[in-house]
Design an enzyme around this catalytic site. Structure first.
Site: not given
Length: 122
Positions: A7, A63, A75, A78, A90, A108, A116
């Site tokens: 992540r 890309r 893509c 969220e 993210r 992060y 987080r």
């Protein structure tokens, strides 16, 4: 060998194409460096953005990176939860690896460290 998810999240200061693309590259390069992976290790990358980022597709930056031309990218938006972190990109990077879950380093950056704090580096 297992498939593991890494992540990552990063925020930008403004909804501007160059900020979105540069932040995406910064985050992905950090994920790659911290986890010692190469594009051939990648199964796919899932990218989400908050609804306030609509000036560019973050996958466009990936890309254009050398060696990433064949990596499957997707893509999406969220989930728009009230009060959630704004201007956030993210990544969920799925890799083939012999590493354990505990060896994976999630990344992060910027304001996304608030998502987080247990995994964020100072």
């Amino acid at each position: 060998m297992s498939v593991r998810g890494i992540r990552g999240a990063i925020t930008v200061e403004a909804n501007e194409e160059h900020q979105i693309l540069n932040a995406t590259i910064e985050m992905l390069n950090t994920i790659v460096a911290e986890n010692e992976i190469v594009p051939d290790d990648i199964c796919s990358v899932f990218v989400t953005v908050t609804g306030d980022l609509d000036e560019s597709f973050p996958a466009r930056a990936i890309r254009q990176m050398a060696g990433w031309e064949l990596v499957p990218l997707m893509c999406a938006l969220e989930v728009p939860v009230k009060g959630s972190l704004e201007r956030c990109i993210r990544l969920m990077v799925l890799i083939n690896t012999d590493k354990t879950q505990a060896q994976i380093r999630h990344i992060y950056l910027n304001g996304a460290q608030a998502l987080r704090p247990d995994l964020s580096k100072s």
